[in-house]
Design an enzyme around this catalytic site. Structure first.
Site, PDB file in Angstrom:
ATOM      1  N   ASP A 183      11.862   1.403  32.026  1.00  0.00           N
ATOM      2  CA  ASP A 183      10.424   1.668  32.069  1.00  0.00           C
ATOM      3  C   ASP A 183      10.177   3.051  32.661  1.00  0.00           C
ATOM      4  O   ASP A 183       9.429   3.867  32.116  1.00  0.00           O
ATOM      5  CB  ASP A 183       9.732   0.589  32.916  1.00  0.00           C
ATOM      6  CG  ASP A 183       8.246   0.830  33.056  1.00  0.00           C
ATOM      7  OD1 ASP A 183       7.601   1.145  32.041  1.00  0.00           O
ATOM      8  OD2 ASP A 183       7.724   0.705  34.185  1.00  0.00           O
ATOM      9  N   LYS A 201      22.588   0.857  39.064  1.00  0.00           N
ATOM     10  CA  LYS A 201      22.518   1.142  40.503  1.00  0.00           C
ATOM     11  C   LYS A 201      23.605   0.276  41.141  1.00  0.00           C
ATOM     12  O   LYS A 201      23.360  -0.487  42.093  1.00  0.00           O
ATOM     13  CB  LYS A 201      21.103   0.820  41.024  1.00  0.00           C
ATOM     14  CG  LYS A 201      20.818   1.305  42.444  1.00  0.00           C
ATOM     15  CD  LYS A 201      20.731   2.814  42.603  1.00  0.00           C
ATOM     16  CE  LYS A 201      20.642   3.202  44.063  1.00  0.00           C
ATOM     17  NZ  LYS A 201      20.690   4.678  44.279  1.00  0.00           N
ATOM     18  N   ASP A 237      19.236   7.133  39.994  1.00  0.00           N
ATOM     19  CA  ASP A 237      18.611   8.290  40.655  1.00  0.00           C
ATOM     20  C   ASP A 237      19.150   9.595  40.067  1.00  0.00           C
ATOM     21  O   ASP A 237      18.399  10.527  39.773  1.00  0.00           O
ATOM     22  CB  ASP A 237      18.789   8.228  42.183  1.00  0.00           C
ATOM     23  CG  ASP A 237      20.204   7.907  42.625  1.00  0.00           C
ATOM     24  OD1 ASP A 237      21.054   7.560  41.782  1.00  0.00           O
ATOM     25  OD2 ASP A 237      20.481   8.013  43.844  1.00  0.00           O
ATOM     26  N   TYR A 247      11.470  -7.827  36.046  1.00  0.00           N
ATOM     27  CA  TYR A 247      10.207  -8.109  35.364  1.00  0.00           C
ATOM     28  C   TYR A 247       9.992  -9.616  35.177  1.00  0.00           C
ATOM     29  O   TYR A 247       8.861 -10.081  35.181  1.00  0.00           O
ATOM     30  CB  TYR A 247      10.193  -7.453  33.979  1.00  0.00           C
ATOM     31  CG  TYR A 247       9.583  -6.084  33.932  1.00  0.00           C
ATOM     32  CD1 TYR A 247      10.085  -5.059  34.722  1.00  0.00           C
ATOM     33  CD2 TYR A 247       8.522  -5.808  33.080  1.00  0.00           C
ATOM     34  CE1 TYR A 247       9.541  -3.793  34.655  1.00  0.00           C
ATOM     35  CE2 TYR A 247       7.981  -4.542  33.007  1.00  0.00           C
ATOM     36  CZ  TYR A 247       8.488  -3.535  33.798  1.00  0.00           C
ATOM     37  OH  TYR A 247       7.941  -2.288  33.723  1.00  0.00           O
ATOM     38  N   ASP A 256       9.346   7.009  30.525  1.00  0.00           N
ATOM     39  CA  ASP A 256       8.165   7.851  30.731  1.00  0.00           C
ATOM     40  C   ASP A 256       8.577   9.290  31.016  1.00  0.00           C
ATOM     41  O   ASP A 256       7.965  10.237  30.516  1.00  0.00           O
ATOM     42  CB  ASP A 256       7.322   7.334  31.909  1.00  0.00           C
ATOM     43  CG  ASP A 256       6.179   6.427  31.456  1.00  0.00           C
ATOM     44  OD1 ASP A 256       6.351   5.735  30.431  1.00  0.00           O
ATOM     45  OD2 ASP A 256       5.132   6.394  32.131  1.00  0.00           O
TER      46      ASP A 256
HETATM   47  C1  IPM Z   1       5.719  -0.054  29.018  1.00  0.00           C
HETATM   48  C2  IPM Z   1       4.566  -0.381  29.925  1.00  0.00           C
HETATM   49  C3  IPM Z   1       4.614  -1.872  30.254  1.00  0.00           C
HETATM   50  C4  IPM Z   1       5.910  -2.126  31.011  1.00  0.00           C
HETATM   51  C5  IPM Z   1       3.396  -2.406  31.026  1.00  0.00           C
HETATM   52  C6  IPM Z   1       2.100  -2.140  30.304  1.00  0.00           C
HETATM   53  C7  IPM Z   1       3.524  -3.887  31.325  1.00  0.00           C
HETATM   54  O1  IPM Z   1       4.602   0.408  31.059  1.00  0.00           O
HETATM   55  O2  IPM Z   1       5.807  -0.635  27.910  1.00  0.00           O
HETATM   56  O3  IPM Z   1       6.530   0.800  29.375  1.00  0.00           O
HETATM   57  O4  IPM Z   1       5.961  -1.990  32.240  1.00  0.00           O
HETATM   58  O5  IPM Z   1       6.882  -2.484  30.344  1.00  0.00           O
HETATM   59 MG    MG Z   2       6.076   1.947  31.002  1.00  0.00          MG
END
Ligand code: IPM
Ligand code: MG
Length: 361
Positions: free
Chosen positions: A251, A195, A227, A135, A255
């Site tokens: 990240d 990884k 993975d 990042y 999710d």
């Molecule tokens: C998160 C989001 C952010 C990230 C984006 C909005 C930059 O997806 O906080 O998980 O990638 O960290």
């Molecule tokens: Mg995110």
């Protein structure tokens, strides 16, 4: 105590308004000050993270953040895109430790896309390193390739990198969190996700986490390739306790973990620096497709406010009051559309916020 309120874009303004309403109903002594951030700030000030907004965030004890982003800004130069606001805040405030707890409320087991027995009782904590990795790694950019498969072609590149101290400090955060959870009846285990089979960066990650682990003999440590971790998260999520990983893997995995709980609309998060100053935001994004319709789930933001009271403002009782109130509105059967199922009562964003305030008792 001063809380900076940064609602941002899309559903950000709607959900943050509900969380502020809940905070104000607690009768605590704190000041709030709001500022524009993300696309909303770009529209007015020409920058997603104006100097004044950054200064407000720096001076505050804690920051309550909504979400940033909208497709309409996708063609802007990268430094002007809304996402740069949250990345800039993380970087400028040194918010390296991101806590993303994934808890499946018993009332919501049937809202999960996984089978009830896989998620019932789920309580895991993802700790994502937040200021390093690909990042933020330099160099990055676009250029004409001079080597590789297609010399002379346009190419883009990013740099994945971690230094030993960056890995050490996030490892300590993870082991200490696991220790705390163990004291509260949890398993006390850290799974470090890497990884290392392919990437130098993550071989160092694995080596350093292993070394730091020796200082925590009471906490179990295992290692998993990313993975496989993605697969295990949807196969047997309850086998995890604390997961620690780098910025990009975190990240993605967070999710996935969010959906286990029924909806990403339920997941709060805390991002802390070494002074325990923190930014608190729902794990979900700005959802421009449902913005302004009054249907967004404010619970992730309300639960983020609870995390803020606990981690940065030293108000654990007030935090517990919010968490109990959220539990109670779910028991009452109130559901925003993202968690709605047969036999429950569908409500909008504001009604949900009102119900939480009422349930504070
Ligand atoms: C998160 C989001 C952010 C990230 C984006 C909005 C930059 O997806 O906080 O998980 O990638 O960290
Ligand atoms: Mg995110």
């Amino acid at each position: 105590m001063k809380i900076a309120i940064l609602p941002g874009d899309g559903i950000g303004t709607e959900i943050v308004a509900e969380a502020v309403k809940v905070l104000k109903a607690l009768d605590l002594k704190f000041e709030t000050e709001s500022a524009l951030v993300g696309g909303a700030a770009f529209d007015v000030h020409g920058h997603p993270l104006p100097e004044a907004t950054l200064q407000l965030a720096k001076d505050a004890d804690a920051i309550l953040f909504g979400a940033v982003g909208d497709w309409k800004y996708d063609t802007l130069d990268r430094p002007l895109r809304p996402e740069q606001a949250i990345l800039g805040l993380r970087k400028n405030l040194g918010l390296f430790a991101n806590f993303r707890p994934a808890i499946c409320y018993p009332q919501l087991v049937d809202a999960s896309s996984l089978k009830r027995e896989l998620v019932s009782g789920l309580d895991i904590l993802i700790i994502r390193e937040l200021t390093g990795d690909i990042y933020f790694g330099q160099p990055r950019g676009r250029r004409i390739a001079t080597d590789g498969h297609f010399p002379g072609a346009e190419e883009a590149f990013d740099t994945m990198r971690y230094s030993r101290p960056e890995i050490e400090r996030i490892a300590h955060v993870a082991f200490q969190a696991a220790r705390k959870r163990k004291a509260a009846g949890g398993e006390g285990r850290v799974t470090s996700v890497d990884k290392a089979n392919v990437l130098e960066t993550f071989q160092l990650w694995k080596d350093v986490v292993t070394e730091i682990g020796l200082q925590y003999p009471d906490v179990a440590l295992d290692h998993m390739y990313v993975d496989n971790a993605a697969m295990q998260l949807v196969k047997a999520p309850k086998k995890f306790d604390v997961v620690v990983t780098g910025n990009m893997f975190g990240d993605i995995l967070s999710d996935a973990a969010a959906m286990l709980t029924g909806s990403i609309g339920m997941l709060p998060s805390a991002s802390l620096n070494d002074k325990n100053q923190g930014l608190y935001e729902p794990s979900h994004g700005s959802a421009p497709d449902i913005a302004g319709k009054g249907v967004a789930n404010p619970l992730a933001t309300i639960l983020s406010a609870a995390m803020m009271l606990r981690f940065s403002l030293n108000q654990p009782e007030a935090a517990a009051r919010i968490e109990k109130a959220v539990d109670s509105v779910l028991t009452q059967g109130l559901r925003t559309p993202d968690i709605h199922s047969k036999g429950t009562t569908q409500v909008g964003t504001v009604e949900m916020g009102d119900a939480v305030v009422k349930a504070l008792g």
